[in-house]
Design a protein around this motif. Sequence first.
Motif, PDB file in Angstrom:
ATOM      1  N   ARG A  83       6.852  -1.706  -2.285  1.00  0.00           N
ATOM      2  CA  ARG A  83       6.446  -0.330  -1.974  1.00  0.00           C
ATOM      3  C   ARG A  83       4.984  -0.104  -2.339  1.00  0.00           C
ATOM      4  O   ARG A  83       4.368  -0.920  -3.031  1.00  0.00           O
ATOM      5  CB  ARG A  83       7.348   0.674  -2.696  1.00  0.00           C
ATOM      6  N   THR A  84       4.453   1.038  -1.896  1.00  0.00           N
ATOM      7  CA  THR A  84       3.084   1.408  -2.267  1.00  0.00           C
ATOM      8  C   THR A  84       3.112   2.056  -3.648  1.00  0.00           C
ATOM      9  O   THR A  84       4.138   2.625  -4.053  1.00  0.00           O
ATOM     10  CB  THR A  84       2.474   2.397  -1.250  1.00  0.00           C
ATOM     11  N   PRO A  85       2.023   1.982  -4.388  1.00  0.00           N
ATOM     12  CA  PRO A  85       1.987   2.608  -5.711  1.00  0.00           C
ATOM     13  C   PRO A  85       2.202   4.120  -5.641  1.00  0.00           C
ATOM     14  O   PRO A  85       1.716   4.777  -4.720  1.00  0.00           O
ATOM     15  CB  PRO A  85       0.581   2.278  -6.218  1.00  0.00           C
ATOM     16  N   ARG A  86       2.938   4.648  -6.604  1.00  0.00           N
ATOM     17  CA  ARG A  86       3.122   6.098  -6.732  1.00  0.00           C
ATOM     18  C   ARG A  86       1.931   6.671  -7.487  1.00  0.00           C
ATOM     19  O   ARG A  86       1.142   5.915  -8.080  1.00  0.00           O
ATOM     20  CB  ARG A  86       4.428   6.392  -7.467  1.00  0.00           C
ATOM     21  N   PRO A  87       1.781   7.990  -7.503  1.00  0.00           N
ATOM     22  CA  PRO A  87       0.656   8.591  -8.231  1.00  0.00           C
ATOM     23  C   PRO A  87       0.580   8.073  -9.669  1.00  0.00           C
ATOM     24  O   PRO A  87       1.571   8.070 -10.388  1.00  0.00           O
ATOM     25  CB  PRO A  87       0.971  10.093  -8.204  1.00  0.00           C
ATOM     26  N   GLY A  88      -0.592   7.576 -10.055  1.00  0.00           N
ATOM     27  CA  GLY A  88      -0.815   7.093 -11.415  1.00  0.00           C
ATOM     28  C   GLY A  88      -0.504   5.624 -11.629  1.00  0.00           C
ATOM     29  O   GLY A  88      -0.836   5.062 -12.669  1.00  0.00           O
ATOM     30  N   GLU A  89       0.154   4.972 -10.669  1.00  0.00           N
ATOM     31  CA  GLU A  89       0.482   3.554 -10.831  1.00  0.00           C
ATOM     32  C   GLU A  89      -0.695   2.679 -10.419  1.00  0.00           C
ATOM     33  O   GLU A  89      -1.436   3.010  -9.501  1.00  0.00           O
ATOM     34  CB  GLU A  89       1.710   3.182  -9.990  1.00  0.00           C
ATOM     35  N   VAL A  90      -0.822   1.537 -11.112  1.00  0.00           N
ATOM     36  CA  VAL A  90      -1.926   0.616 -10.871  1.00  0.00           C
ATOM     37  C   VAL A  90      -1.366  -0.780 -10.611  1.00  0.00           C
ATOM     38  O   VAL A  90      -0.513  -1.263 -11.372  1.00  0.00           O
ATOM     39  CB  VAL A  90      -2.877   0.577 -12.094  1.00  0.00           C
ATOM     40  N   ASN A  91      -1.848  -1.418  -9.544  1.00  0.00           N
ATOM     41  CA  ASN A  91      -1.433  -2.780  -9.231  1.00  0.00           C
ATOM     42  C   ASN A  91      -1.843  -3.710 -10.371  1.00  0.00           C
ATOM     43  O   ASN A  91      -2.966  -3.653 -10.864  1.00  0.00           O
ATOM     44  CB  ASN A  91      -2.079  -3.242  -7.915  1.00  0.00           C
ATOM     45  N   GLY A  92      -0.916  -4.559 -10.813  1.00  0.00           N
ATOM     46  CA  GLY A  92      -1.200  -5.493 -11.898  1.00  0.00           C
ATOM     47  C   GLY A  92      -1.021  -4.891 -13.278  1.00  0.00           C
ATOM     48  O   GLY A  92      -1.144  -5.579 -14.288  1.00  0.00           O
ATOM     49  N   GLN A  93      -0.695  -3.599 -13.320  1.00  0.00           N
ATOM     50  CA  GLN A  93      -0.466  -2.933 -14.608  1.00  0.00           C
ATOM     51  C   GLN A  93       0.959  -2.364 -14.652  1.00  0.00           C
ATOM     52  O   GLN A  93       1.617  -2.420 -15.685  1.00  0.00           O
ATOM     53  CB  GLN A  93      -1.480  -1.807 -14.793  1.00  0.00           C
ATOM     54  N   ASP A  94       1.407  -1.834 -13.531  1.00  0.00           N
ATOM     55  CA  ASP A  94       2.757  -1.282 -13.445  1.00  0.00           C
ATOM     56  C   ASP A  94       3.703  -2.238 -12.722  1.00  0.00           C
ATOM     57  O   ASP A  94       4.835  -2.448 -13.140  1.00  0.00           O
ATOM     58  CB  ASP A  94       2.724   0.073 -12.729  1.00  0.00           C
ATOM     59  N   TYR A  95       3.243  -2.762 -11.615  1.00  0.00           N
ATOM     60  CA  TYR A  95       3.950  -3.765 -10.812  1.00  0.00           C
ATOM     61  C   TYR A  95       2.904  -4.648 -10.163  1.00  0.00           C
ATOM     62  O   TYR A  95       1.715  -4.312 -10.127  1.00  0.00           O
ATOM     63  CB  TYR A  95       4.755  -3.113  -9.660  1.00  0.00           C
ATOM     64  N   HIS A  96       3.379  -5.757  -9.585  1.00  0.00           N
ATOM     65  CA  HIS A  96       2.568  -6.491  -8.631  1.00  0.00           C
ATOM     66  C   HIS A  96       3.001  -5.949  -7.274  1.00  0.00           C
ATOM     67  O   HIS A  96       4.119  -6.238  -6.821  1.00  0.00           O
ATOM     68  CB  HIS A  96       2.832  -8.003  -8.703  1.00  0.00           C
ATOM     69  N   PHE A  97       2.163  -5.135  -6.645  1.00  0.00           N
ATOM     70  CA  PHE A  97       2.504  -4.565  -5.341  1.00  0.00           C
ATOM     71  C   PHE A  97       2.126  -5.572  -4.262  1.00  0.00           C
ATOM     72  O   PHE A  97       0.961  -5.955  -4.149  1.00  0.00           O
ATOM     73  CB  PHE A  97       1.776  -3.233  -5.137  1.00  0.00           C
ATOM     74  N   ILE A  98       3.129  -6.020  -3.504  1.00  0.00           N
ATOM     75  CA  ILE A  98       2.894  -7.059  -2.498  1.00  0.00           C
ATOM     76  C   ILE A  98       3.508  -6.639  -1.162  1.00  0.00           C
ATOM     77  O   ILE A  98       4.333  -5.719  -1.109  1.00  0.00           O
ATOM     78  CB  ILE A  98       3.460  -8.427  -2.943  1.00  0.00           C
ATOM     79  N   THR A  99       3.140  -7.345  -0.106  1.00  0.00           N
ATOM     80  CA  THR A  99       3.682  -7.044   1.222  1.00  0.00           C
ATOM     81  C   THR A  99       5.106  -7.565   1.336  1.00  0.00           C
ATOM     82  O   THR A  99       5.488  -8.532   0.655  1.00  0.00           O
ATOM     83  CB  THR A  99       2.826  -7.711   2.317  1.00  0.00           C
ATOM     84  N   PRO A 100       5.895  -6.957   2.224  1.00  0.00           N
ATOM     85  CA  PRO A 100       7.249  -7.488   2.457  1.00  0.00           C
ATOM     86  C   PRO A 100       7.228  -8.947   2.908  1.00  0.00           C
ATOM     87  O   PRO A 100       8.126  -9.721   2.552  1.00  0.00           O
ATOM     88  CB  PRO A 100       7.798  -6.575   3.563  1.00  0.00           C
ATOM     89  N   GLU A 101       6.198  -9.332   3.654  1.00  0.00           N
ATOM     90  CA  GLU A 101       6.100 -10.718   4.132  1.00  0.00           C
ATOM     91  C   GLU A 101       5.929 -11.697   2.970  1.00  0.00           C
ATOM     92  O   GLU A 101       6.564 -12.751   2.916  1.00  0.00           O
ATOM     93  CB  GLU A 101       4.928 -10.852   5.124  1.00  0.00           C
ATOM     94  N   LEU A 102       5.043 -11.346   2.025  1.00  0.00           N
ATOM     95  CA  LEU A 102       4.840 -12.199   0.862  1.00  0.00           C
ATOM     96  C   LEU A 102       6.108 -12.239   0.006  1.00  0.00           C
ATOM     97  O   LEU A 102       6.487 -13.296  -0.514  1.00  0.00           O
ATOM     98  CB  LEU A 102       3.643 -11.715   0.031  1.00  0.00           C
ATOM     99  N   TYR A 103       6.773 -11.104  -0.111  1.00  0.00           N
ATOM    100  CA  TYR A 103       8.030 -11.043  -0.861  1.00  0.00           C
ATOM    101  C   TYR A 103       9.048 -12.011  -0.251  1.00  0.00           C
ATOM    102  O   TYR A 103       9.713 -12.763  -0.974  1.00  0.00           O
ATOM    103  CB  TYR A 103       8.581  -9.618  -0.877  1.00  0.00           C
ATOM    104  N   ASP A 104       9.157 -11.981   1.088  1.00  0.00           N
ATOM    105  CA  ASP A 104      10.087 -12.885   1.775  1.00  0.00           C
ATOM    106  C   ASP A 104       9.779 -14.346   1.453  1.00  0.00           C
ATOM    107  O   ASP A 104      10.688 -15.140   1.185  1.00  0.00           O
ATOM    108  CB  ASP A 104      10.014 -12.690   3.297  1.00  0.00           C
ATOM    109  N   LEU A 105       8.484 -14.700   1.484  1.00  0.00           N
ATOM    110  CA  LEU A 105       8.080 -16.081   1.180  1.00  0.00           C
ATOM    111  C   LEU A 105       8.473 -16.470  -0.238  1.00  0.00           C
ATOM    112  O   LEU A 105       8.994 -17.565  -0.477  1.00  0.00           O
ATOM    113  CB  LEU A 105       6.562 -16.240   1.350  1.00  0.00           C
TER     114      LEU A 105
END
Length: 195
Positions: free
Chosen positions: A43-65
Amino acid sequence: MVELNDRELIFVFTGPDGSGRKTVADSVGTTFGMPKVLSYATRTPRPGEVNGQDYHFITPELYDLMEDGGEFIESVTLQNNRYGLRGIDIEQSFQKEGCIYLVLNPEGAELLKEMYGDHVVRIFIYADRKTVESREREQGINEEIIADHLDNYEIAMAYQSSCEHVFENYDLAHTVFDITNTLEDYLQRDLVERD
């Protein structure tokens, strides 16, 4: 079950969405200098969330791989988004420190308990429904997501009886203080209180 040495512990902060579990966990983790192991999310970050600090936000394609490559020890779908936890991230964190922490939903907490047994300490964080709803609105979270979280509130609350420790979270400083004192017993550190 995965073998860990006696000093390796995994502190898992869990509880209903909106209970403040992430804020509490990060404060406790910072206090002890423990590394945080992040999950991957499509998913996309929610208000206040930071990539690499809260989650690793990735594309569905990368997730599938990653999933096809067997990288995730846990993979769940919530609100049409996928969340995964990699075993290698846990192993690498243990190479740096003897104790780590994660923020997971009850399903993830249960899975880690099954994998790592007594090395997992589940810390259940909660607040009442009204407080959870109010906090999420203040954060600017989408109404549909808030409604889904509230629909799952009772299910998440039912997990507290399975956890090693349960804490109400209405005052952040007080909650962090109580948890820090509790974790001292696990970490066997003799910290001296100063006025």
